[in-house]
Write a protein that holds these residues in place. Structure first.
Motif: not given
Length: 502
Positions: A150-159
């Protein structure tokens, strides 16, 4: 789909229950040799092919060399060369990334990751988690998740949604129903060859113009088109060039029912026809509409090669006076039928004549009667449509001295819209020069040309529009000096010279 008719693809899909793997990092079933090859083969991120060996699934990274035959959404490579459609042979399993998500936040996640979630039409984006009934597996697009990371933006959404950023693998079985027409045909036909040239839809009929290399696969192609295009129940292929006399062609039914009587709708007008016996081209819809836009209520339209009425019937519905002709008896009968179908049978005079005879007969008679009655302030226009692009320009010589006398109003001179094909480097110049040769006069500054469509490579269909010059249309009676009681017909040259002298 030039106005080429574009392929329209239908989608349907089913997801079969398959094994579910955890993240690539935790999956230790990769043989070391594949990991080594991946470092040197220029692997395509996110693309995997499932290989089954001794009841164990391995995810084998794909190499650049394999891309053509093992693309993620390509059918099984063994279908290459198939001529009889076997839908079962298209099954293929691919590995796609998934996220494990609590079912109550699935909709929120789909909205937040809408550009990352698998968007391929017909495939479910959310499937049940075989290990946890309270969770769901959200399928991600392999091309958006390279290396299953996952990229950073996807990881931020999941967080923010309190979802573990752990990508797992899911074995997805694709079947014939999951592939698009173009994908199926590209997998079947020889590599490097054109897949199709598209098709025209005429009611429930798909009309193809297949190339020679496609002919061995023609029945398979026909069946695929039926399968993937709702409403198509018959596929035909043109087997010879259009007959220039009756404008129809021989055809072969490739798949489906051999029912060739169909119904079409164009520019809010319904037509019925037998596609095997009359000419109909859905690519001309825009051109039919363009000409009708030029007409005003009360105008007069002479349709020399009327077919089943795509110019004549809309003109009559616009309250124009219409004279429509076609040499083909089948077209004539379907024209009569469509006039009744559209309730304009009392507004159109229909003829079954050769185009030249129609111009020399009914058209000349009507113009001889109506043009002398025109006054300068009257706004009635006369239009002559000649849509037989293979031959129409050769008919223009009919207008030479078609009428006797002289015009009461030059504004009332008929406007001609004549169609033709050109393979010339300058199609407009070519079509004008050929029209001038038939008319015997120059049209410089007195005509316009319109590119209708590209028919084939280096072959254009054009329309040339012009008002027939008075010195072409009329010949003027004048007394013979030697015998005053008799009269002779002056040539256009005599007419021109007399005007200069006066």
């Amino acid at each position: 789909f030039s106005s080429r008719t574009l392929w329209r693809f239908g989608y349907s899909a089913r997801l079969l229950k398959t094994n579910h793997f955890r993240t690539a990092a935790s999956n230790t079933s990769f043989p070391a040799v594949w990991m080594l090859l991946a470092q040197y083969s220029g692997r395509i991120p996110g693309l995997f092919v499932v290989v089954k060996k001794k009841n164990t699934f391995f995810t084998m990274p794909e190499t650049v060399e394999d891309k053509a035959s093992l693309e993620l959404y390509s059918p099984h490579p063994e279908v290459r060369g198939m001529t009889l459609l076997n839908r079962e042979a298209f099954k293929r399993t691919v590995v796609v990334p998934v996220l494990k998500v609590k079912k109550e936040i699935v909709n929120t996640l789909l909205k937040s990751l809408k550009h990352t979630v698998l968007q391929r039409p017909g495939l479910k984006r959310v499937v049940e988690d075989p290990e946890d009934e309270d969770s769901r597996l959200v399928i991600l697009d392999p091309h958006k998740i390279p290396e299953f990371s996952l990229g950073e933006s996807e990881q931020e959404v999941l967080k923010q949604l309190n979802v573990r950023p752990e990508v797992s693998k899911y074995n997805l079985e694709l079947t014939y129903e999951n592939f698009k027409s173009e994908e199926i045909l590209r997998a079947v036909l020889p590599e490097g060859q054109e897949v199709t040239s598209g098709f025209s839809r005429v009611g429930h009929i798909a009309h193809l113009n297949l190339r020679d290399h496609q002919l061995p696969y023609r029945h398979l192609i026909g069946q695929v088109i039926i399968d993937k295009n709702p409403g198509i129940t018959c596929v035909v292929n043109k087997t010879n060039i259009i007959d220039s006399t009756y404008r129809n062609f021989q055809m072969e039914v490739l798949a489906g029912e051999s029912k060739l009587v169909t119904k079409v709708k164009e520019n809010n007008v319904v037509y019925e026809l037998d596609f095997s016996k009359v000419y109909w081209n859905p690519r001309l819809s825009t051109e039919h509409g363009r000409i009708i836009e030029l007409l005003k209520p009360g105008d007069v339209l002479f349709d020399v090669f009327a077919g089943i009425g795509p110019f004549a019937i809309p003109a009559a519905k616009k309250k124009c006076h219409v004279f429509a002709n076609d040499l083909n008896p089948e077209s004539y009968n379907w024209l009569l039928h469509n006039c009744k179908l559209n309730k304009v049978d009392n507004k159109i005079k229909v003829f079954n004549m050769d185009g030249r005879d129609f111009l020399l007969g009914p058209v000349r008679e009507e113009l001889s009667k109506e043009l002398p009655l025109l006054k300068e302030e009257q706004k009635t226009s006369f239009h002559i449509v000649m849509n037989l692009p293979a031959l129409a320009i050769e008919f223009l010589d009919v207008f030479r001295h078609l009428l006797v006398g002289e015009p009461c109003s030059t504004a009332g001179l008929p406007m001609v819209h004549c169609y033709g094909f050109s393979k010339h480097d300058d199609p407009s110049k070519d079509i004008q020069e050929r029209a001038e040769a038939s008319l015997g006069t120059s049209l410089d500054g007195r005509c316009s040309t319109y590119l209708v469509r590209n028919v084939a490579p280096n072959k254009e269909m054009l329309c040339i529009s012009f008002q027939i010059p008075a010195d072409v249309l009329y010949r003027r009676p004048c007394p013979d000096e030697a015998t005053p009681a008799s009269k002779r017909l002056c040539t256009s040259k005599d007419f021109s010279e007399e005007k200069l002298l006066s």
